[in-house]
Each structure stands twice: as C-alpha cells, then as structure tokens.
Write a protein that holds these residues in place. Structure first.
Motif, PDB file in Angstrom:
ATOM      1  N   VAL A  15       0.866  -1.181   0.000  1.00 42.13           N
ATOM      2  CA  VAL A  15       0.000   0.000   0.000  1.00 42.13           C
ATOM      3  C   VAL A  15       0.900   1.227   0.000  1.00 42.13           C
ATOM      4  CG1 VAL A  15      -1.752   1.292   1.263  1.00 42.13           C
ATOM      5  CG2 VAL A  15      -1.814  -1.207   1.257  1.00 42.13           C
ATOM      6  N   ASP A  16       0.752   2.064  -1.018  1.00 40.37           N
ATOM      7  CA  ASP A  16       1.512   3.305  -1.114  1.00 40.37           C
ATOM      8  C   ASP A  16       0.682   4.420  -0.488  1.00 40.37           C
ATOM      9  OD1 ASP A  16       3.183   5.376  -1.728  1.00 40.37           O
ATOM     10  OD2 ASP A  16       2.854   5.295  -3.899  1.00 40.37           O
ATOM     11  N   GLU A  17       0.925   4.676   0.785  1.00 45.75           N
ATOM     12  CA  GLU A  17       0.137   5.677   1.516  1.00 45.75           C
ATOM     13  C   GLU A  17       0.238   7.067   0.909  1.00 45.75           C
ATOM     14  OE1 GLU A  17      -1.981   5.004   3.791  1.00 45.75           O
ATOM     15  OE2 GLU A  17      -1.439   2.928   4.158  1.00 45.75           O
ATOM     16  N   GLY A  18       1.350   7.383   0.265  1.00 48.55           N
ATOM     17  CA  GLY A  18       1.523   8.703  -0.333  1.00 48.55           C
ATOM     18  C   GLY A  18       1.103   8.771  -1.779  1.00 48.55           C
ATOM     19  N   GLY A  19       0.654   7.677  -2.337  1.00 47.83           N
ATOM     20  CA  GLY A  19       0.291   7.634  -3.746  1.00 47.83           C
ATOM     21  C   GLY A  19      -1.108   8.170  -4.010  1.00 47.83           C
ATOM     22  N   PRO A  20      -1.479   8.242  -5.289  1.00 51.60           N
ATOM     23  CA  PRO A  20      -2.782   8.793  -5.653  1.00 51.60           C
ATOM     24  C   PRO A  20      -3.957   7.871  -5.317  1.00 51.60           C
ATOM     25  CG  PRO A  20      -1.636   8.037  -7.604  1.00 51.60           C
ATOM     26  CD  PRO A  20      -0.674   7.912  -6.460  1.00 51.60           C
ATOM     27  N   HIS A  21      -3.715   6.561  -5.174  1.00 50.03           N
ATOM     28  CA  HIS A  21      -4.780   5.595  -4.910  1.00 50.03           C
ATOM     29  C   HIS A  21      -4.378   4.650  -3.774  1.00 50.03           C
ATOM     30  CE1 HIS A  21      -6.391   6.938  -8.726  1.00 50.03           C
ATOM     31  NE2 HIS A  21      -5.259   6.622  -9.307  1.00 50.03           N
ATOM     32  N   PRO A  22      -4.183   5.139  -2.567  1.00 46.11           N
ATOM     33  CA  PRO A  22      -3.734   4.257  -1.494  1.00 46.11           C
ATOM     34  C   PRO A  22      -4.772   3.183  -1.176  1.00 46.11           C
ATOM     35  CG  PRO A  22      -4.365   6.382  -0.593  1.00 46.11           C
ATOM     36  CD  PRO A  22      -4.414   6.500  -2.085  1.00 46.11           C
ATOM     37  N   GLY A  23      -4.345   1.931  -1.179  1.00 41.72           N
ATOM     38  CA  GLY A  23      -5.225   0.819  -0.854  1.00 41.72           C
ATOM     39  C   GLY A  23      -6.045   0.276  -2.003  1.00 41.72           C
ATOM     40  N   GLN A  24      -5.985   0.911  -3.183  1.00 41.44           N
ATOM     41  CA  GLN A  24      -6.785   0.430  -4.311  1.00 41.44           C
ATOM     42  C   GLN A  24      -6.330  -0.963  -4.748  1.00 41.44           C
ATOM     43  OE1 GLN A  24      -6.716   2.825  -7.852  1.00 41.44           O
ATOM     44  NE2 GLN A  24      -8.111   1.463  -8.944  1.00 41.44           N
ATOM     45  N   TYR A  25      -5.037  -1.168  -4.857  1.00 46.31           N
ATOM     46  CA  TYR A  25      -4.515  -2.474  -5.269  1.00 46.31           C
ATOM     47  C   TYR A  25      -4.936  -3.549  -4.272  1.00 46.31           C
ATOM     48  CZ  TYR A  25      -1.135  -6.117  -6.442  1.00 46.31           C
ATOM     49  OH  TYR A  25      -0.559  -7.312  -6.794  1.00 46.31           O
ATOM     50  N   LYS A  26      -4.792  -3.259  -3.000  1.00 49.88           N
ATOM     51  CA  LYS A  26      -5.125  -4.225  -1.952  1.00 49.88           C
ATOM     52  C   LYS A  26      -6.610  -4.573  -1.968  1.00 49.88           C
ATOM     53  CE  LYS A  26      -4.195  -5.103   2.868  1.00 49.88           C
ATOM     54  NZ  LYS A  26      -3.253  -4.772   3.907  1.00 49.88           N
ATOM     55  N   GLY A  27      -7.456  -3.635  -2.291  1.00 52.43           N
ATOM     56  CA  GLY A  27      -8.892  -3.862  -2.304  1.00 52.43           C
ATOM     57  C   GLY A  27      -9.441  -4.391  -3.612  1.00 52.43           C
ATOM     58  N   SER A  28      -8.584  -4.638  -4.596  1.00 49.27           N
ATOM     59  CA  SER A  28      -9.052  -5.039  -5.927  1.00 49.27           C
ATOM     60  C   SER A  28      -8.921  -6.528  -6.213  1.00 49.27           C
ATOM     61  CB  SER A  28      -8.293  -4.249  -7.003  1.00 49.27           C
ATOM     62  OG  SER A  28      -8.573  -2.877  -6.892  1.00 49.27           O
ATOM     63  N   TYR A  40      -5.876  -1.270 -12.552  1.00 49.19           N
ATOM     64  CA  TYR A  40      -5.238  -1.129 -13.855  1.00 49.19           C
ATOM     65  C   TYR A  40      -3.723  -1.286 -13.797  1.00 49.19           C
ATOM     66  CZ  TYR A  40      -3.800   3.641 -12.663  1.00 49.19           C
ATOM     67  OH  TYR A  40      -3.216   4.730 -12.085  1.00 49.19           O
ATOM     68  N   TYR A  41      -3.129  -1.095 -12.648  1.00 54.22           N
ATOM     69  CA  TYR A  41      -1.676  -1.185 -12.540  1.00 54.22           C
ATOM     70  C   TYR A  41      -1.201  -2.484 -11.869  1.00 54.22           C
ATOM     71  CZ  TYR A  41      -2.866   0.757  -7.952  1.00 54.22           C
ATOM     72  OH  TYR A  41      -3.419   0.979  -6.728  1.00 54.22           O
ATOM     73  N   ALA A  42      -2.059  -3.467 -11.771  1.00 52.07           N
ATOM     74  CA  ALA A  42      -1.715  -4.720 -11.087  1.00 52.07           C
ATOM     75  C   ALA A  42      -0.510  -5.415 -11.729  1.00 52.07           C
ATOM     76  CB  ALA A  42      -2.910  -5.660 -11.071  1.00 52.07           C
ATOM     77  N   ARG A  43      -0.427  -5.405 -13.034  1.00 57.34           N
ATOM     78  CA  ARG A  43       0.706  -6.093 -13.677  1.00 57.34           C
ATOM     79  C   ARG A  43       2.038  -5.414 -13.364  1.00 57.34           C
ATOM     80  NH1 ARG A  43      -1.372  -4.559 -19.397  1.00 57.34           N
ATOM     81  NH2 ARG A  43      -1.104  -2.342 -19.184  1.00 57.34           N
ATOM     82  N   TRP A  44       2.006  -4.086 -13.166  1.00 58.84           N
ATOM     83  CA  TRP A  44       3.242  -3.376 -12.829  1.00 58.84           C
ATOM     84  C   TRP A  44       3.688  -3.706 -11.411  1.00 58.84           C
ATOM     85  CZ3 TRP A  44       0.156   1.213 -14.893  1.00 58.84           C
ATOM     86  CH2 TRP A  44       0.146   1.190 -16.282  1.00 58.84           C
ATOM     87  N   VAL A  45       2.722  -3.889 -10.514  1.00 54.98           N
ATOM     88  CA  VAL A  45       3.063  -4.292  -9.150  1.00 54.98           C
ATOM     89  C   VAL A  45       3.627  -5.715  -9.167  1.00 54.98           C
ATOM     90  CG1 VAL A  45       2.170  -4.739  -6.837  1.00 54.98           C
ATOM     91  CG2 VAL A  45       1.318  -2.784  -8.128  1.00 54.98           C
ATOM     92  N   ALA A  56       9.718  -5.587  -8.919  1.00 55.32           N
ATOM     93  CA  ALA A  56       8.581  -6.506  -8.930  1.00 55.32           C
ATOM     94  C   ALA A  56       8.278  -6.983  -7.515  1.00 55.32           C
ATOM     95  CB  ALA A  56       8.889  -7.697  -9.826  1.00 55.32           C
ATOM     96  N   HIS A  57       6.990  -7.062  -7.188  1.00 50.06           N
ATOM     97  CA  HIS A  57       6.577  -7.544  -5.873  1.00 50.06           C
ATOM     98  C   HIS A  57       6.139  -9.008  -5.912  1.00 50.06           C
ATOM     99  CE1 HIS A  57       6.744  -3.743  -3.670  1.00 50.06           C
ATOM    100  NE2 HIS A  57       6.367  -3.181  -4.810  1.00 50.06           N
ATOM    101  N   HIS A  58       5.716  -9.510  -7.048  1.00 49.19           N
ATOM    102  CA  HIS A  58       5.283 -10.905  -7.219  1.00 49.19           C
ATOM    103  C   HIS A  58       4.273 -11.317  -6.159  1.00 49.19           C
ATOM    104  CE1 HIS A  58       8.230 -11.424 -10.345  1.00 49.19           C
ATOM    105  NE2 HIS A  58       9.202 -11.077  -9.531  1.00 49.19           N
ATOM    106  N   VAL A  59       3.273 -10.484  -5.944  1.00 47.07           N
ATOM    107  CA  VAL A  59       2.273 -10.733  -4.903  1.00 47.07           C
ATOM    108  C   VAL A  59       1.490 -12.005  -5.203  1.00 47.07           C
ATOM    109  CG1 VAL A  59       0.210  -9.831  -3.762  1.00 47.07           C
ATOM    110  CG2 VAL A  59       2.091  -8.293  -4.344  1.00 47.07           C
TER     111      VAL A  59
END
Length: 95
Positions: free
Chosen positions: A28-41, A66-71, A80-83
C-alpha cells in the motif's frame, strides 16, 4: 467428476485462501494517488468449463486494478513484488 458442483466449490475455496494471502501481501503506497486500491481489488470466481479442454472446474484469482501487472512484474523504476506468485506458493501450502 471434474465439473461437479462440489469440485467447483473446492476450487473456489482454494482460490479464496490464495486471495486472502494476496491481500495480506499487497503493498500500500500511503503517499500515492490511490492508497489501498490495489489491496482492495482482489477478486475470485470459478467456472465449471475451464482448463485447456474445457472439461473441469477451475477458479481464478485476479487483481482488477489497472496497474496490477506493474506491481506484480515491476517496471524499470519499480521492483517486482510478485504478490500473486507468492500468494499462490504460500496459499497452496496452507490448504
């Protein structure tokens, strides 16, 4: 037997375990434009006509941001995080 409702339910149960691990591993990037969006998707769904020959129950785990592949795979500037990979490895052991 490979398409029975019980098999489809078991595949979905396993996908839910992997999804739970993926949510826990999600950055979760707290300082980013969409904090928690990736985690909730994170989502799961199952179908009875899956596989290469469309003859078995399968379940899918995916992230709809939309940015899941970049994560997952990284970019030139972001590692890469390879979540999903790590969640499948950990979740597969916990079933």
């Amino acid at each position: 037997m490979l398409r029975m409702p019980a098999m489809q339910a078991e595949m979905l149960r396993r996908a839910e375990v992997i999804k739970g691990v993926a949510v826990g591993l999600s950055p979760v990037d707290e300082g980013g434009p969409h904090p928690g969006q990736y985690k909730g998707s994170w989502t799961t769904h199952s179908v009875s006509r899956g596989g290469r020959r469309r003859d078995r129950a399968v379940a899918y785990v995916r992230n709809t941001s939309y940015y899941a592949r970049w994560v997952e795979y990284g970019t030139e500037k972001v590692p890469a995080h390879h979540v999903l990979l790590r969640a499948a490895q950990i979740g597969g052991r916990n079933q």
